[in-house]
Design a protein around this motif. Structure first.
Motif, PDB file in Angstrom:
ATOM      1  N   UNK A 336      49.043  26.538  37.515  1.00 41.35           N
ATOM      2  CA  UNK A 336      48.072  25.480  37.821  1.00 41.35           C
ATOM      3  C   UNK A 336      46.658  26.030  37.927  1.00 41.35           C
ATOM      4  N   UNK A 337      45.686  25.169  37.648  1.00 37.55           N
ATOM      5  CA  UNK A 337      44.281  25.578  37.613  1.00 37.55           C
ATOM      6  C   UNK A 337      43.453  24.673  38.526  1.00 37.55           C
ATOM      7  N   UNK A 357      47.367  17.284  33.056  1.00 37.27           N
ATOM      8  CA  UNK A 357      48.254  17.398  34.197  1.00 37.27           C
ATOM      9  C   UNK A 357      48.531  18.788  34.722  1.00 37.27           C
ATOM     10  N   UNK A 358      47.685  19.778  34.368  1.00 38.63           N
ATOM     11  CA  UNK A 358      47.907  21.131  34.887  1.00 38.63           C
ATOM     12  C   UNK A 358      46.910  21.480  35.987  1.00 38.63           C
ATOM     13  N   UNK A 359      46.065  20.513  36.357  1.00 39.74           N
ATOM     14  CA  UNK A 359      45.062  20.707  37.400  1.00 39.74           C
ATOM     15  C   UNK A 359      45.018  19.474  38.291  1.00 39.74           C
ATOM     16  N   UNK A 360      44.916  19.678  39.613  1.00 38.45           N
ATOM     17  CA  UNK A 360      44.789  18.529  40.517  1.00 38.45           C
ATOM     18  C   UNK A 360      43.377  17.965  40.590  1.00 38.45           C
ATOM     19  N   UNK A 361      42.440  18.592  39.893  1.00 29.37           N
ATOM     20  CA  UNK A 361      41.054  18.155  39.923  1.00 29.37           C
ATOM     21  C   UNK A 361      40.131  19.348  40.104  1.00 29.37           C
ATOM     22  N   UNK A 376      42.242  21.173  47.078  1.00 32.22           N
ATOM     23  CA  UNK A 376      42.769  21.251  45.720  1.00 32.22           C
ATOM     24  C   UNK A 376      43.706  22.442  45.536  1.00 32.22           C
ATOM     25  N   UNK A 377      43.371  23.569  46.148  1.00 33.83           N
ATOM     26  CA  UNK A 377      44.254  24.735  46.058  1.00 33.83           C
ATOM     27  C   UNK A 377      45.610  24.413  46.689  1.00 33.83           C
ATOM     28  N   UNK A 378      45.597  23.734  47.815  1.00 31.35           N
ATOM     29  CA  UNK A 378      46.846  23.358  48.474  1.00 31.35           C
ATOM     30  C   UNK A 378      47.692  22.469  47.574  1.00 31.35           C
ATOM     31  N   UNK A 379      47.063  21.495  46.924  1.00 33.04           N
ATOM     32  CA  UNK A 379      47.799  20.628  45.996  1.00 33.04           C
ATOM     33  C   UNK A 379      48.380  21.437  44.845  1.00 33.04           C
ATOM     34  N   UNK A 380      47.586  22.344  44.306  1.00 33.69           N
ATOM     35  CA  UNK A 380      48.018  23.104  43.134  1.00 33.69           C
ATOM     36  C   UNK A 380      49.238  23.967  43.431  1.00 33.69           C
ATOM     37  N   UNK A 381      49.292  24.551  44.622  1.00 32.07           N
ATOM     38  CA  UNK A 381      50.397  25.471  44.921  1.00 32.07           C
ATOM     39  C   UNK A 381      51.591  24.780  45.570  1.00 32.07           C
ATOM     40  N   UNK A 382      51.382  23.582  46.140  1.00 27.70           N
ATOM     41  CA  UNK A 382      52.484  22.934  46.862  1.00 27.70           C
ATOM     42  C   UNK A 382      53.220  21.883  46.044  1.00 27.70           C
ATOM     43  N   UNK A 383      52.585  21.339  45.026  1.00 25.39           N
ATOM     44  CA  UNK A 383      53.227  20.319  44.187  1.00 25.39           C
ATOM     45  C   UNK A 383      53.790  20.999  42.940  1.00 25.39           C
TER      46      UNK A 383
END
Length: 415
Positions: A336-337, A357-361, A376-383
């Motif tokens: 994720x990015x 869909x490879x980035x939460x924003x 955003x980092x939390x979303x990227x690593x937790x989802x």
């Protein structure tokens, strides 16, 4: 054949061309790369020929104009700063292109050298081709990528570039002087670009994946999307033992780095990164880049230059400025990015990664702060959905061979 690749800019404007350069060399061609002095060692270590391109991109980015450009990004208020920087580059690029063209059978041109290189090729009878790292030909499907790719609708996307090519610029005088120097009728930027676009068969290869940006249907015949051009590692490179130990000592870390962006802003960025790591509770690998970025904490390791093709696959996510080359490295790694785009094409790539869909924003660099970045980092690593989509995309991207397309082109136009 002697193939000369001419490029101007930061590391991200040079490193991607080392992959095609070595493929051409392996096929028996003599390959020379013309780039600024900062990259002479990198090119020489790979066994490629080198010619100096005058100028200093880092100094320009550290100048008042460069800082204004970084501060305002793709806003219209930064246009004057962009033009001022371009004007300063123009004379040095002109000299560098002519030196690079001496004895060349084919000129392969990165964006910064494209206009001068195209005209030099016309005057000297040398075949040329554009090797673009981001969409470099106007289309109705999205906006001007160099200005962030803002979508103005199909009609606006189609019309704006054509209107822009009719507007005189402060750079036109230097280009007309260059034309006189090489025996061509005087032409400014707009007229030269119009001439290129009018030639349906002029070769323009784009070094990114069609799975990230499909080839627009309204592009000319000679324009194509061929797959990423991957940088080559220095011969004999091995990962520092300290870094290997850090990565293996716990859960995969998050990478944070801003490449050649934001020189002189190291202190502010270091505070943001340190607080982001604290808020998220992740382990982190932080790359200094041109800003001199650092961070502190028990679960933080700071590094200098580490090949992204080795480092990124070992990360839980990557946070970066979304330059074309770094974007490609993240896509290839299947992680994720979280983009922090600064200027030029970077907002375009940030939006594209979110769309597929490879980035939460993203957090625009001008608005960078720990709170939105940590979210955003939390979303990227937790989802897990972001990693799943990233890995699926990576498998498709790795199947492409962008360097082979460059080899085929050279052997067609240089024959």
């Amino acid at each position: 054949m002697r193939i000369v690749i001419v490029t101007v800019g930061s590391r991200g404007d040079v490193a991607p061309y080392t992959g095609p350069a070595l493929r051409l060399k392996e096929a028996g061609h003599e390959v020379v790369v013309s780039a600024q002095a900062d990259f002479a060692d990198m090119i020489g270590e790979l066994g490629l020929g080198y010619r100096t391109m005058p100028g200093d991109t880092r100094a320009l980015l550290e100048s008042a104009e460069g800082r204004e450009w970084s501060r305002n990004g793709t806003k219209l208020s930064s246009l004057k700063a962009q033009l001022d920087i371009s004007k300063k580059l123009m004379d040095s690029v002109a000299d560098g292109v002519l030196a690079a063209a001496e004895g060349a059978d084919v000129l392969l041109l990165q964006r910064g050298a494209l206009i001068n290189g195209y005209l030099a090729g016309k005057a000297l009878g040398i075949p040329t081709a554009a090797l673009e790292l981001f969409p470099g030909v106007p289309t109705a499907e999205f906006g001007l990528t160099g200005l962030g790719g803002k979508d103005l609708g199909r009609w606006g996307n189609w019309l704006l570039p054509r209107l822009a090519l009719r507007v005189p610029t402060p750079i036109d005088g230097a280009l007309k002087a260059f034309c006189a120097r090489i025996g061509l009728p005087p032409m400014g930027i707009g007229r030269t670009r119009r001439m290129m676009f009018a030639d349906q068969d002029y070769p323009v290869l784009h070094g990114f994946s069609r799975h990230v940006v499909p080839r627009p249907a309204d592009w000319p015949r000679g324009t194509d999307v061929v797959g990423y051009w991957w940088p080559e590692r220095p011969p004999g490179w091995t990962a520092p033992a300290e870094l290997v130990d850090f990565i293996q000592a716990g859960p995969p870390p998050v990478f944070l780095g801003f490449g050649s962006m934001a020189p002189g802003e190291g202190e502010r960025l270091s505070e943001v990164v340190t607080e982001t790591v604290r808020r998220t509770g992740v382990r982190a690998v932080v790359q200094a880049g041109w800003s001199g970025l650092t961070a502190t904490g028990d679960d933080v390791m700071c590094v200098e230059s580490v090949p992204h093709d080795w480092l990124f696959p070992r990360m839980a996510a990557v946070v970066h400025h979304c330059g074309a080359g770094t974007t490609g490295a993240g896509v290839r790694a299947g992680v994720p990015v979280v983009p922090t785009p600064v200027l030029a094409d970077q907002p375009f790539w940030a939006n594209r990664l979110a769309k597929i869909g490879v980035s939460p924003g993203s957090v625009p660099f001008a608005e960078l702060a720990a709170e939105p970045l940590a979210e955003l980092v939390t979303k990227a690593v937790s989802d897990p959905a972001y990693r799943e989509r990233a890995q699926s995309l990576a498998a498709k991207v790795r199947d492409e061979d962008g360097a082979a397309a460059v080899l085929r082109l050279v052997e067609r136009i240089g024959g």
